[in-house]
Design a protein around this motif. Structure first.
Motif, PDB file in Angstrom:
ATOM      1  N   GLN A 103       0.840  -1.212   0.000  1.00  0.00           N
ATOM      2  CA  GLN A 103       0.000   0.000   0.000  1.00  0.00           C
ATOM      3  C   GLN A 103       0.868   1.253   0.000  1.00  0.00           C
ATOM      4  O   GLN A 103       0.533   2.245  -0.649  1.00  0.00           O
ATOM      5  CB  GLN A 103      -0.911  -0.008   1.228  1.00  0.00           C
ATOM      6  N   ASP A 128       1.904   1.909  -3.491  1.00  0.00           N
ATOM      7  CA  ASP A 128       0.802   2.477  -4.280  1.00  0.00           C
ATOM      8  C   ASP A 128       0.566   3.945  -3.921  1.00  0.00           C
ATOM      9  O   ASP A 128       0.273   4.779  -4.792  1.00  0.00           O
ATOM     10  CB  ASP A 128      -0.484   1.677  -4.049  1.00  0.00           C
ATOM     11  N   LEU A 129       0.693   4.255  -2.620  1.00  0.00           N
ATOM     12  CA  LEU A 129       0.459   5.639  -2.188  1.00  0.00           C
ATOM     13  C   LEU A 129       1.488   6.598  -2.776  1.00  0.00           C
ATOM     14  O   LEU A 129       1.194   7.778  -3.013  1.00  0.00           O
ATOM     15  CB  LEU A 129       0.498   5.724  -0.662  1.00  0.00           C
ATOM     16  N   THR A 169       2.489   6.812  -5.642  1.00  0.00           N
ATOM     17  CA  THR A 169       2.098   7.255  -6.996  1.00  0.00           C
ATOM     18  C   THR A 169       0.863   8.149  -6.960  1.00  0.00           C
ATOM     19  O   THR A 169       0.357   8.537  -8.014  1.00  0.00           O
ATOM     20  CB  THR A 169       1.808   6.029  -7.890  1.00  0.00           C
ATOM     21  N   THR A 170       0.369   8.465  -5.777  1.00  0.00           N
ATOM     22  CA  THR A 170      -0.826   9.299  -5.679  1.00  0.00           C
ATOM     23  C   THR A 170      -0.545  10.706  -6.209  1.00  0.00           C
ATOM     24  O   THR A 170       0.478  11.301  -5.884  1.00  0.00           O
ATOM     25  CB  THR A 170      -1.308   9.403  -4.215  1.00  0.00           C
ATOM     26  N   LYS A 171      -1.446  11.225  -7.016  1.00  0.00           N
ATOM     27  CA  LYS A 171      -1.270  12.555  -7.610  1.00  0.00           C
ATOM     28  C   LYS A 171      -1.297  13.620  -6.515  1.00  0.00           C
ATOM     29  O   LYS A 171      -2.183  13.617  -5.664  1.00  0.00           O
ATOM     30  CB  LYS A 171      -2.390  12.818  -8.620  1.00  0.00           C
ATOM     31  N   LEU A 206     -10.101  12.267  -1.397  1.00  0.00           N
ATOM     32  CA  LEU A 206      -8.807  11.711  -0.994  1.00  0.00           C
ATOM     33  C   LEU A 206      -8.922  10.998   0.355  1.00  0.00           C
ATOM     34  O   LEU A 206      -8.428   9.873   0.526  1.00  0.00           O
ATOM     35  CB  LEU A 206      -7.780  12.838  -0.921  1.00  0.00           C
ATOM     36  N   LYS A 229     -10.761   7.750   0.007  1.00  0.00           N
ATOM     37  CA  LYS A 229      -9.911   6.726  -0.612  1.00  0.00           C
ATOM     38  C   LYS A 229      -8.941   6.137   0.411  1.00  0.00           C
ATOM     39  O   LYS A 229      -8.723   4.920   0.456  1.00  0.00           O
ATOM     40  CB  LYS A 229      -9.141   7.360  -1.780  1.00  0.00           C
ATOM     41  N   LEU A 230      -8.357   6.991   1.260  1.00  0.00           N
ATOM     42  CA  LEU A 230      -7.384   6.519   2.241  1.00  0.00           C
ATOM     43  C   LEU A 230      -8.057   5.669   3.321  1.00  0.00           C
ATOM     44  O   LEU A 230      -7.506   4.661   3.770  1.00  0.00           O
ATOM     45  CB  LEU A 230      -6.662   7.705   2.883  1.00  0.00           C
ATOM     46  N   LEU A 258       1.045  14.005  -4.246  1.00  0.00           N
ATOM     47  CA  LEU A 258       1.843  13.630  -3.075  1.00  0.00           C
ATOM     48  C   LEU A 258       3.223  14.286  -3.168  1.00  0.00           C
ATOM     49  O   LEU A 258       3.918  14.167  -4.174  1.00  0.00           O
ATOM     50  CB  LEU A 258       1.998  12.111  -3.010  1.00  0.00           C
ATOM     51  N   PHE A 267       0.590  16.381   1.098  1.00  0.00           N
ATOM     52  CA  PHE A 267      -0.008  16.599  -0.218  1.00  0.00           C
ATOM     53  C   PHE A 267       0.006  18.086  -0.557  1.00  0.00           C
ATOM     54  O   PHE A 267      -0.218  18.941   0.310  1.00  0.00           O
ATOM     55  CB  PHE A 267      -1.459  16.125  -0.243  1.00  0.00           C
TER      56      PHE A 267
END
Length: 293
Positions: free
Chosen positions: A76, A79-80, A82-84, A144, A147-148, A86, A129
Motif C-alpha cells: 500500500q 501504491d500511495l 504514486t498518488t497525484k 482523498l 480513498k485513504l 503527493l 499533499f
C-alpha cells in the motif's frame, strides 16, 4: 503570392544590416528590458514556490491496525507513492516507530524492553499533499480522505480540516496576485520595448516616405519591418532568458543557508514561452504602429 511573401520576409532580414548600429542598440535595449522583466518573474516565481512549500501543503497521517501484515502495508505504501499531488511520505513500521519513540524519550524511558511480539505500535505513514490541484475541486480533500480510509487494514486517518482550507485559501490568494502582477509587468515591457522600436524605425523614416509616395501598398512596406521587429524581439528575449539561466545556475545556492534554506529555481517553460512570445509580438506590433499613417 506566397513567393513574394517569403521574399519580403527575407528582405526584412537583409534590411537589418543596412542600419546595424540602430538595430544593435535596439537589440540591447530590448534585451535589457526583457532581462529586468525576467528577473522580476524569476523572483516572484521563487518566492511563490517557497511560500507554497510551507503554506500550500496538507499533512495526513494514516494508522493501520496493530498486527496488520507488514508485506501488505508495504504494498500500500508503494501504491500511495504514486498518488497525484503527493509531495512527501514518511513510513513507520512498528519497529521503526518504537525506535523513534524511544529516541524522543530520555534514556530513563528506554522502550527497548518491548519485544517484537509485544510492540503495541501500529504501522503508520505521514503523507504531505500539495493542494494546488484541489483549488478548483471542492471535493478533492473529501475524495482523498475517503480513498485513504477505504484502504485494507486502515484503522484511523488523522488530518486537520483547517489546514486544508488554509492551504486552499493561500493558493487562491497567490494565483489572484501573481497573474495580475505579471500582466502589469507585460504592459510596462510593451510600453518600453514599443517606444524603443519606434525610435529605431525613425532612421528609416525617409525610406518609408518614399515607398508611400511611389504608391507601394501598405503590406508591402510593413511586412519587412514587422519581420525586423519580430527578430529583434525574439533575439532580445532569448538572450535575456539565456543570461538569466546562466545567472540562476551560478547563484542557485546563494540563499541556501539557515534559516532561509531557499534554493533558486529557473522559470517554468510556460513562463519562458510567455516572455519570449510577448516580447516578439510587442516588437511586431510596435513596428506596425510605427509605420502606420
Amino acid at each position: 503570392m506566397l513567393a513574394l511573401f517569403f521574399r519580403l520576409i527575407g528582405r526584412g532580414i537583409r534590411d537589418m544590416g543596412l542600419h546595424p548600429w540602430a538595430n544593435f542598440f535596439t537589440l540591447i535595449a530590448v534585451t535589457m528590458v526583457s532581462l529586468l522583466a525576467g528577473l522580476f518573474m524569476l523572483t516572484l516565481h521563487n518566492v511563490n514556490q517557497e511560500l507554497l512549500k510551507s503554506k500550500g501543503q496538507v499533512e495526513i497521517q494514516i494508522f493501520w491496525k496493530a498486527g496488520s501484515p507488514l508485506e501488505e502495508i508495504k504494498k500500500q505504501w508503494a501504491d500511495l507513492e504514486t498518488t497525484k499531488g503527493l509531495v512527501d511520505i514518511r513510513k513507520f513500521t512498528p519497529e521503526s516507530a518504537l525506535k523513534h519513540l524511544s529516541a524522543a524519550l530520555s534514556d530513563s524511558n528506554n522502550l527497548a524492553w518491548l519485544s517484537q511480539n509485544n510492540n503495541p505500535l501500529p504501522p503508520t505513514a505521514l503523507l504531505s499533499f500539495s493542494v494546488e490541484q484541489g483549488v478548483k475541486n471542492d471535493r478533492w480533500a473529501a475524495n482523498l480522505l475517503h480513498k485513504l480510509k477505504e484502504l485494507p487494514f486502515v484503522d484511523k486517518v488523522h488530518y486537520n480540516p483547517l489546514q486544508i482550507d488554509l492551504a486552499r485559501g493561500w493558493i487562491n490568494l497567490t494565483q489572484s496576485i501573481v497573474w495580475p502582477i505579471i500582466g502589469f509587468l507585460g504592459l510596462v515591457v510593451a510600453l518600453v520595448v514599443g517606444n524603443t522600436m519606434r525610435l529605431s524605425l525613425m532612421t528609416r523614416h525617409d525610406e518609408i516616405e518614399i515607398l508611400y509616395l511611389v504608391g507601394a501598398k501598405q503590406w508591402f512596406i510593413r511586412l519587412p519591418l514587422l519581420t525586423g521587429g519580430a527578430i529583434l524581439g525574439l533575439f532580445g528575449s532569448s538572450i535575456a532568458l539565456g543570461s538569466l539561466y546562466a545567472a540562476q545556475l551560478i547563484f542557485t545556492d546563494i540563499l541556501n543557508f539557515p534559516p532561509l534554506f531557499m534554493k533558486l529555481t529557473f522559470l517554468p517553460p510556460e513562463q519562458c514561452a510567455i516572455l519570449i512570445g510577448a516580447v516578439t509580438l510587442i516588437g511586431m506590433f510596435s513596428s506596425f504602429v510605427a509605420v502606420k499613417k
